[in-house]
Design a protein around this motif. Structure first.
Motif, PDB file in Angstrom:
ATOM      1  N   GLY A 128       0.811  -1.211   0.000  1.00 50.86           N
ATOM      2  CA  GLY A 128       0.000   0.000   0.000  1.00 50.86           C
ATOM      3  C   GLY A 128       0.842   1.257   0.000  1.00 50.86           C
ATOM      4  N   SER A 129       1.937   1.233   0.730  1.00 49.16           N
ATOM      5  CA  SER A 129       2.803   2.410   0.808  1.00 49.16           C
ATOM      6  C   SER A 129       3.549   2.661  -0.497  1.00 49.16           C
ATOM      7  CB  SER A 129       3.795   2.251   1.966  1.00 49.16           C
ATOM      8  OG  SER A 129       3.110   2.197   3.200  1.00 49.16           O
ATOM      9  N   ILE A 130       3.848   1.595  -1.246  1.00 50.59           N
ATOM     10  CA  ILE A 130       4.464   1.792  -2.560  1.00 50.59           C
ATOM     11  C   ILE A 130       3.503   2.545  -3.472  1.00 50.59           C
ATOM     12  CG2 ILE A 130       5.253   0.613  -4.649  1.00 50.59           C
ATOM     13  CD1 ILE A 130       6.425  -1.556  -2.870  1.00 50.59           C
ATOM     14  N   GLY A 131       2.228   2.110  -3.471  1.00 45.88           N
ATOM     15  CA  GLY A 131       1.235   2.820  -4.259  1.00 45.88           C
ATOM     16  C   GLY A 131       1.076   4.257  -3.816  1.00 45.88           C
ATOM     17  N   ALA A 132       1.053   4.473  -2.498  1.00 42.23           N
ATOM     18  CA  ALA A 132       0.918   5.826  -1.967  1.00 42.23           C
ATOM     19  C   ALA A 132       2.121   6.688  -2.329  1.00 42.23           C
ATOM     20  CB  ALA A 132       0.735   5.775  -0.453  1.00 42.23           C
ATOM     21  N   ALA A 133       3.316   6.079  -2.338  1.00 38.77           N
ATOM     22  CA  ALA A 133       4.530   6.826  -2.676  1.00 38.77           C
ATOM     23  C   ALA A 133       4.489   7.329  -4.115  1.00 38.77           C
ATOM     24  CB  ALA A 133       5.756   5.932  -2.466  1.00 38.77           C
ATOM     25  N   VAL A 134       4.099   6.450  -5.027  1.00 44.77           N
ATOM     26  CA  VAL A 134       3.981   6.862  -6.428  1.00 44.77           C
ATOM     27  C   VAL A 134       2.923   7.954  -6.559  1.00 44.77           C
ATOM     28  CG1 VAL A 134       3.365   6.090  -8.743  1.00 44.77           C
ATOM     29  CG2 VAL A 134       4.740   4.616  -7.274  1.00 44.77           C
TER      30      VAL A 134
END
Length: 488
Positions: free
Chosen positions: A436-442
């Motif tokens: 989830g945090s990877i998606g949020a980072a992008v």
């Protein structure tokens, strides 16, 4: 009536204390971590003003000597400063995502209290260096800011896998949706606390907002180290799974008060070293990824967390930038999104407990979220109306986000396939939240990019697309659970 495993056969005094304090401290610890994160989003306007020439913004101090500013400025205009703020959000979330994958594995192998306390205290020091010390020393450097924020993301990642694992150790599946839905409000409470603290001291300078939240977080880390109970076995109680599986029927017919209670108390409350020979072996990373539902919920959460964290990082800035409201007023108004998320997570968790199904509840909420996002993108320049629509949006976006990151992660880490390896909960939580945090980072970089080139309206269209993608990823789970529900 059988009592939950975590409450059964506990003496009135010590049982109540041990059962209450652990989840209160876990709630309190993650709230403080989120409060320090929220501080950065609450002072973005002030930071942008500090980093750009006074002739290009109306909020910069007019009496600052030109030579002093000229030696410390970072960007020639506010647009580049805003883009760099989005880059910092992206850097933080990427390092946070990497840290989650590692922290979940570490949390399943080391003492959860040590890992959580270390992360809180170390992160507090980094936040102090980033926001307070650099301003006091008038030291401004883009690469230094980036390095600090990478370290902060890694340290903050110790929080969520550890606190979810602690809660999963104490609470069984029955009622987990409601308990975790209510307890996962810790993130929203932290957001509210961070917004309140920042708005109170912002008039003295943004560095004091960082100073206050970092100090409170450091003190919280000390309390966690000395006060957190990570599992029932630390006070001599049986493991939750073993207790529920082996003795539910026996305890269902057992009187609430009996002569055996004293013997049970003596046996269960002797504090003793854990027998390492009987310790369950922690599950591997790839084994955890292959558990049913983990990949689908992780991909869905990547899309949903992108939307939820975009509100988290950009909502005060959006209110100030789009409506021209004062920064302190925008900080206070943004609290209503978190209020909606608290109510949404609790009510939706309770409904999912009643139905004993999570995915259909998520799907219905996310469908309403699409409509609420469309409505909020057209909110008029009225604070009361904006607050109401904002709370509704938080209800339908923050609620499902809280469910996936807490109750559903606990379900996935405690399913029947890993009963032989109960030390899987922090690992599974790290995978779901890390993805989830990877998606949020992008997303954070894309938000700043879309806003700069196309405007805020297209940012909301992007949010609607990501919310729809969340429904798409969990659609196989929705179909399966709906079939089971209709069959029952």
């Amino acid at each position: 009536m059988a009592l939950p495993g975590s409450l059964r056969r506990q003496p009135a005094d010590r049982g109540l204390v041990s059962h209450c304090t652990h989840h209160h401290i876990a709630f309190f610890s993650y709230s403080l971590l989120h409060a320090s994160r929220k501080t950065f989003s609450n002072v973005k306007v002030s930071i942008s003003s500090q980093w750009t020439p006074s002739c290009l913004n109306s909020t910069a101090p007019e009496l600052r000597p030109y030579e002093l500013w000229n030696s410390s400025h970072l960007f020639p205009n506010a647009e580049e400063a805003t883009l760099f703020l989005g880059t910092l959000d992206t850097i933080f979330l990427f390092s946070y995502a990497v840290g989650l994958f590692v922290s979940g594995i570490v949390g399943d192998r080391l003492n959860l209290r040590w890992v959580l306390s270390f992360g809180m205290c170390s992160s507090a020091l980094v936040v102090f260096f980033f926001g307070t010390l650099t301003e006091w020393l008038h030291f401004y450097n883009k690469w230094f800011y980036c390095c600090l924020w990478v370290v902060n993301g890694l340290l903050q990642s110790t929080g969520w896998p550890c606190v979810v694992a602690v809660m999963g150790n104490w609470f069984g599946k029955a009622g987990r949706g409601f308990v975790f839905g209510l307890w996962s409000a810790c993130a929203s409470v932290g957001n509210i606390l961070g917004a309140f603290l920042a708005s109170c001291v912002l008039k003295y300078g943004y560095e004091y907002a960082f100073l206050v939240t970092a100090s409170v977080q450091f003190a919280g880390g000390v309390i966690v180290f000395f006060g957190l109970l990570t599992s029932p076995k630390e006070v001599g109680l049986p493991e939750l799974g073993a207790d529920e599986d082996g003795s539910v029927e026996e305890d269902a017919n057992r009187p609430l008060m009996s002569n055996d209670d004293a013997d049970d108390d003596d046996r269960n409350y002797s504090i003793q070293a854990t027998n390492t020979d009987n310790q369950p072996k922690a599950i591997g990373f790839f084994q955890a990824c292959c558990l049913p539902g983990v990949i689908l919920y992780s991909l869905a959460y990547a899309c949903l967390k992108l939307v939820n964290y975009s509100f988290f990082f950009w909502l005060p800035f959006y209110l100030s930038n789009n409506f021209g409201w004062k920064e302190a007023e925008a900080d206070q108004l943004s609290i209503w999104y978190d209020v909606g998320g608290i109510i949404g997570g609790t009510i939706q968790g309770l409904i999912s407990d009643v139905l004993q199904k999570r995915a259909p509840v998520l799907a219905i909420s996310l469908l309403f979220a699409v409509g609420s996002l469309f409505g909020y993108s057209r909110s008029p320049n009225s604070k009361p109306i904006n607050a109401v629509i904002m709370a509704i949006t938080g209800f339908f976006i923050g609620g499902p986000s809280n469910m996936i990151s807490s109750a559903i992660s606990a379900d996935l880490g405690r399913q029947d396939l890993v009963k032989g390896s109960s030390e899987a909960l922090a690992t599974v939580t790290g995978i779901v939240d890390g993805t989830g945090s990877i998606g949020a980072a992008v997303g954070q970089y894309l938000v700043s990019l879309i806003q700069e080139n196309l405007g805020w309206m297209w940012v909301f269209y992007f949010f609607i697309l990501m919310t729809s993608s969340t429904i798409l990823f969990i659609s196989p789970l929705i179909v399966r659970e709906m079939r089971l529900l209709l069959h029952e």
